[in-house]
Design an enzyme around this catalytic site. Structure first.
Site, PDB file in Angstrom:
ATOM      1  N   LEU A  81       0.823  -1.206   0.000  1.00 56.38           N
ATOM      2  CA  LEU A  81       0.000   0.000   0.000  1.00 56.38           C
ATOM      3  C   LEU A  81       0.860   1.259   0.000  1.00 56.38           C
ATOM      4  O   LEU A  81       2.027   1.224   0.392  1.00 56.38           O
ATOM      5  CB  LEU A  81      -0.935  -0.026   1.214  1.00 56.38           C
ATOM      6  CG  LEU A  81      -1.821  -1.291   1.284  1.00 56.38           C
ATOM      7  CD1 LEU A  81      -2.404  -1.461   2.666  1.00 56.38           C
ATOM      8  CD2 LEU A  81      -2.911  -1.234   0.228  1.00 56.38           C
ATOM      9  N   PRO A  82       0.287   2.414  -0.409  1.00 58.26           N
ATOM     10  CA  PRO A  82       1.106   3.615  -0.601  1.00 58.26           C
ATOM     11  C   PRO A  82       1.680   4.251   0.656  1.00 58.26           C
ATOM     12  O   PRO A  82       2.802   4.763   0.630  1.00 58.26           O
ATOM     13  CB  PRO A  82       0.138   4.591  -1.294  1.00 58.26           C
ATOM     14  CG  PRO A  82      -0.927   3.737  -1.880  1.00 58.26           C
ATOM     15  CD  PRO A  82      -1.077   2.582  -0.947  1.00 58.26           C
ATOM     16  N   THR A 128       5.850   0.690   2.433  1.00 58.54           N
ATOM     17  CA  THR A 128       6.871   1.488   3.117  1.00 58.54           C
ATOM     18  C   THR A 128       6.156   2.522   3.968  1.00 58.54           C
ATOM     19  O   THR A 128       5.535   3.452   3.447  1.00 58.54           O
ATOM     20  CB  THR A 128       7.795   2.190   2.105  1.00 58.54           C
ATOM     21  OG1 THR A 128       8.481   1.202   1.334  1.00 58.54           O
ATOM     22  CG2 THR A 128       8.814   3.063   2.819  1.00 58.54           C
ATOM     23  N   LYS A 162      14.355   0.131   5.469  1.00 59.31           N
ATOM     24  CA  LYS A 162      13.852   0.671   4.196  1.00 59.31           C
ATOM     25  C   LYS A 162      13.946   2.191   4.161  1.00 59.31           C
ATOM     26  O   LYS A 162      14.325   2.778   3.138  1.00 59.31           O
ATOM     27  CB  LYS A 162      12.400   0.233   3.987  1.00 59.31           C
ATOM     28  CG  LYS A 162      11.755   0.791   2.716  1.00 59.31           C
ATOM     29  CD  LYS A 162      12.516   0.391   1.456  1.00 59.31           C
ATOM     30  CE  LYS A 162      12.012   1.117   0.211  1.00 59.31           C
ATOM     31  NZ  LYS A 162      10.661   0.730  -0.189  1.00 59.31           N
ATOM     32  N   LYS A 206       7.456  11.063  -0.067  1.00 60.79           N
ATOM     33  CA  LYS A 206       6.879  10.439   1.125  1.00 60.79           C
ATOM     34  C   LYS A 206       7.937   9.704   1.936  1.00 60.79           C
ATOM     35  O   LYS A 206       8.018   9.852   3.163  1.00 60.79           O
ATOM     36  CB  LYS A 206       5.767   9.474   0.697  1.00 60.79           C
ATOM     37  CG  LYS A 206       5.019   8.803   1.841  1.00 60.79           C
ATOM     38  CD  LYS A 206       5.501   7.392   2.123  1.00 60.79           C
ATOM     39  CE  LYS A 206       5.233   6.439   1.003  1.00 60.79           C
ATOM     40  NZ  LYS A 206       5.583   5.035   1.350  1.00 60.79           N
TER      41      LYS A 206
END
Length: 318
Positions: free
Chosen positions: A83-84, A114, A189, A264
């Site tokens: 998912l975003p 992430t 990450k 983001k």
């Protein structure tokens, strides 16, 4: 000899048909390829995405379509989400018609999104209350790695849970790394993409400087790639159009990893640094530059478009 309909063994390809149902939620540029690779490895999939087109593509590959995350959870023994952002993860897991509404005890939950480490730990804690296990499993390798099944997974969770999850992750990647407890996958990450964002700006700035002073871009990149400037960004994902024919830069910065997503991720790094009082000098600058790119309408273009931005907005004054 092999009478079970759920078992398939091909000695040539060593392919195994799982008796468990795998759910997959989030079938975008990354998740769609990951889901297809699970099908290729013999897993039965039930999928959900906000895009009907994305779901229909998976249906054509053999997946079953669900109408909500809750419907996926009702059928699946293992669920992968891609998912975003943090808000989407909370909504899909904890919201109305979310996974936790119908999830079965003992279900293995693998979140490849992430997001910030705090959210990963929060949702994993809620998962425990539902007698399920959740690991954070963000990835690196881009859309090419997702399609080829060569992603790197950075996994946060107990060693025992990691070993349970590893066979599923190996269907989608080739480098599966146990980072530590829940949340550490996201820490790894965020740090990885911090380096990626900064290095893309550095390579773009240097390529722009060299080209504007008469250097052939392919020759300049070749020097970088055999000298101390060698890095993934230059060698495999060069931001200057024409240097690498298969890179997003050579197709108008389409596809790949969007600038909005890089913004983001850099924001996650900046926020993480603030939470522990750690200065992030280059990270803050990189975040500001990508925020500007998004504001100028380049959010959906690949993050290597920063080269194009530098090239057009900072003309040689001579």
């Amino acid at each position: 000899m092999f009478s079970s309909k759920n078992s398939l063994l091909l000695f040539k390809n060593v392919r195994y048909m799982s008796t468990k149902t795998v759910g997959f939620i989030g079938l975008g540029n990354m998740g769609g390829h990951q889901a297809i690779n699970l099908i290729k490895k013999g897993h039965n999939l039930v999928v959900f995405d906000m895009s009907k087109d994305n779901m229909n593509r998976l249906k054509e590959k053999g997946a079953k379509i669900a109408n909500s995350p809750a419907e996926v959870a009702k059928e699946a023994d293992v669920i992968v989400t891609m998912l975003p952002a943090s808000a989407h993860v909370k909504s899909v897991y904890c919201g109305e018609n979310g996974i936790f509404q119908t999830v079965k005890p003992g279900t293995l939950l693998l979140d490849s999104s992430t997001i910030d480490p705090a959210t990963a730990r929060e949702v994993a804690s809620i998962a425990k209350k539902h007698q399920t296990t959740m690991l954070d499993c963000p990835v690196s390798g881009g859309t090419g790695g997702a399609e080829a099944g060569t992603l790197t997974f950075m996994v946060g969770g107990s060693e025992q849970d990691f070993n349970t999850a590893k066979p599923y992750l190996e269907c989608m990647g080739k480098n599966i790394v146990h980072c530590g407890d829940v949340g550490t996958g996201q820490v790894a990450k965020v740090c990885n993409n911090l380096v990626l964002g900064i290095s893309m700006i550095a390579v773009s700035e240097a390529m722009n400087l060299g080209v504007k002073q008469g250097m052939d871009p392919k020759k300049l990149a070749g020097i970088f790639n055999t000298s101390s400037a060698r890095c993934w960004t230059s060698e495999l994902y060069n931001p200057c159009p024409g240097v690498i024919e298969t890179s997003p830069a050579s197709r108008g910065y389409t596809g790949g990893f969007g600038s909005a997503l890089m913004t983001k991720d850099l924001g996650l790094a900046v926020d993480s640094a603030k939470s522990i009082g750690e200065p992030l000098l280059l990270g803050n600058s990189a975040h500001q530059l990508y925020t500007l790119l998004v504001a100028k309408g380049d959010g959906q273009k690949d993050f290597s478009v920063v080269y194009d931005f530098l090239n057009k907005n900072f003309k040689n004054s001579n």
